[in-house]
Motif scaffolding. Structure first.
Motif, PDB file in Angstrom:
ATOM      1  N   HIS A   1     -38.944  61.030 -14.986  1.00  0.00           N
ATOM      2  CA  HIS A   1     -38.320  62.090 -15.308  1.00  0.00           C
ATOM      3  C   HIS A   1     -37.804  62.326 -14.376  1.00  0.00           C
ATOM      4  CE1 HIS A   1     -36.887  64.210 -18.552  1.00  0.00           C
ATOM      5  NE2 HIS A   1     -37.486  65.803 -17.745  1.00  0.00           N
ATOM      6  N   ARG A   2     -38.934  63.043 -13.690  1.00  0.00           N
ATOM      7  CA  ARG A   2     -38.674  64.407 -12.197  1.00  0.00           C
ATOM      8  C   ARG A   2     -37.396  63.688 -11.371  1.00  0.00           C
ATOM      9  NH1 ARG A   2     -41.534  68.611 -12.162  1.00  0.00           N
ATOM     10  NH2 ARG A   2     -43.526  68.788 -13.272  1.00  0.00           N
TER      11      ARG A   2
ATOM     12  N   THR B   1     -34.398  62.254  -2.710  1.00  0.00           N
ATOM     13  CA  THR B   1     -35.209  62.053  -4.361  1.00  0.00           C
ATOM     14  C   THR B   1     -35.722  62.164  -4.247  1.00  0.00           C
ATOM     15  OG1 THR B   1     -35.344  59.889  -4.752  1.00  0.00           O
ATOM     16  CG2 THR B   1     -32.720  60.787  -5.372  1.00  0.00           C
TER      17      THR B   1
ATOM     18  N   HIS C   1     -35.108  61.425 -12.538  1.00  0.00           N
ATOM     19  CA  HIS C   1     -33.916  61.226 -12.361  1.00  0.00           C
ATOM     20  C   HIS C   1     -32.857  62.041 -12.754  1.00  0.00           C
ATOM     21  CE1 HIS C   1     -30.208  60.181 -14.890  1.00  0.00           C
ATOM     22  NE2 HIS C   1     -29.960  60.686 -16.073  1.00  0.00           N
ATOM     23  N   ALA C   2     -34.009  63.337 -12.837  1.00  0.00           N
ATOM     24  CA  ALA C   2     -32.932  64.749 -12.675  1.00  0.00           C
ATOM     25  C   ALA C   2     -32.767  65.002 -10.948  1.00  0.00           C
ATOM     26  CB  ALA C   2     -33.918  65.627 -12.997  1.00  0.00           C
TER      27      ALA C   2
ATOM     28  N   GLU D   1     -29.599  63.163 -10.407  1.00  0.00           N
ATOM     29  CA  GLU D   1     -28.266  63.297 -11.020  1.00  0.00           C
ATOM     30  C   GLU D   1     -28.200  64.901  -9.911  1.00  0.00           C
ATOM     31  OE1 GLU D   1     -29.522  64.303 -14.932  1.00  0.00           O
ATOM     32  OE2 GLU D   1     -28.268  63.334 -15.545  1.00  0.00           O
ATOM     33  N   THR D   2     -28.884  65.317  -9.525  1.00  0.00           N
ATOM     34  CA  THR D   2     -28.577  66.710  -8.624  1.00  0.00           C
ATOM     35  C   THR D   2     -28.478  66.109  -7.183  1.00  0.00           C
ATOM     36  OG1 THR D   2     -30.613  68.022  -9.592  1.00  0.00           O
ATOM     37  CG2 THR D   2     -30.422  68.766  -7.401  1.00  0.00           C
TER      38      THR D   2
END
Length: 171
Positions: free
Chosen positions: A59-60, A33, A62-63, A66-67
């Protein structure tokens, strides 16, 4: 056999090392990540922290999580602070794949991270940070694997057995 595995734990627990070794052993791709954040932002983690603060980085992150979870098969190595966000904890706790908490002693963290300059939150008060995060790590994981004093090959073997066991349990 399960087709995904997530590694969580504090800085220096061995997430990157073990994800790379497990990826080599299984032939599966590794999604880190922190690397996904850096690639998407076109900036280093230190620069992101300096320009956006920890909130922007999280915030980045978390994205990126998810990716990473959209890729199967895949081994996902998370940043040490991934569990500081409630949304990430909920996401990890709900997964039907191994979410492995790598644990390490404080003395070993000091040894492994001596001289590090690329970890914005590795400061002299890091033991407090570890203590604060510990309940979140435990709530997010469904397996715990101590890494202190253990060989990478032995840990990879244990993770491979976990993938087979979890896969059999879910068939």
């Amino acid at each position: 056999m399960m087709q995904q595995l997530v590694l969580i734990g504090f800085m220096g627990a061995g997430k990157t090392t073990l994800s790379q070794a497990l990826g080599a052993a299984t032939g599966w791709p590794v999604y880190d990540t922190d690397d996904l954040v850096v690639t998407a932002a076109h900036r280093s983690i230190n620069t992101i922290f300096a320009q956006e603060g920890e909130t922007g980085f999280r915030h980045r992150e978390h994205a990126a999580l998810e990716t990473a979870l959209t890729h199967t098969p895949g081994i996902i190595a998370t940043g040490g602070g991934i569990i500081t966000q409630a949304a990430n904890r909920a996401l990890l706790a709900a997964l039907d794949i191994p979410v492995v908490l790598l644990t390490v002693t404080p003395a070993e963290i000091n040894r492994r991270l001596a001289g590090t300059t690329d970890r914005p939150l590795f400061k002299k008060d890091w033991p407090d940070l570890l203590q604060d995060r510990q309940p979140w790590y435990e709530a997010s994981a469904n397996c715990i694997l101590p890494t202190t004093g253990r060989q990478v090959a032995d840990l990879v073997n244990e993770l491979q057995h976990l993938l087979v066991e979890e896969g059999a349990a879910n068939d």
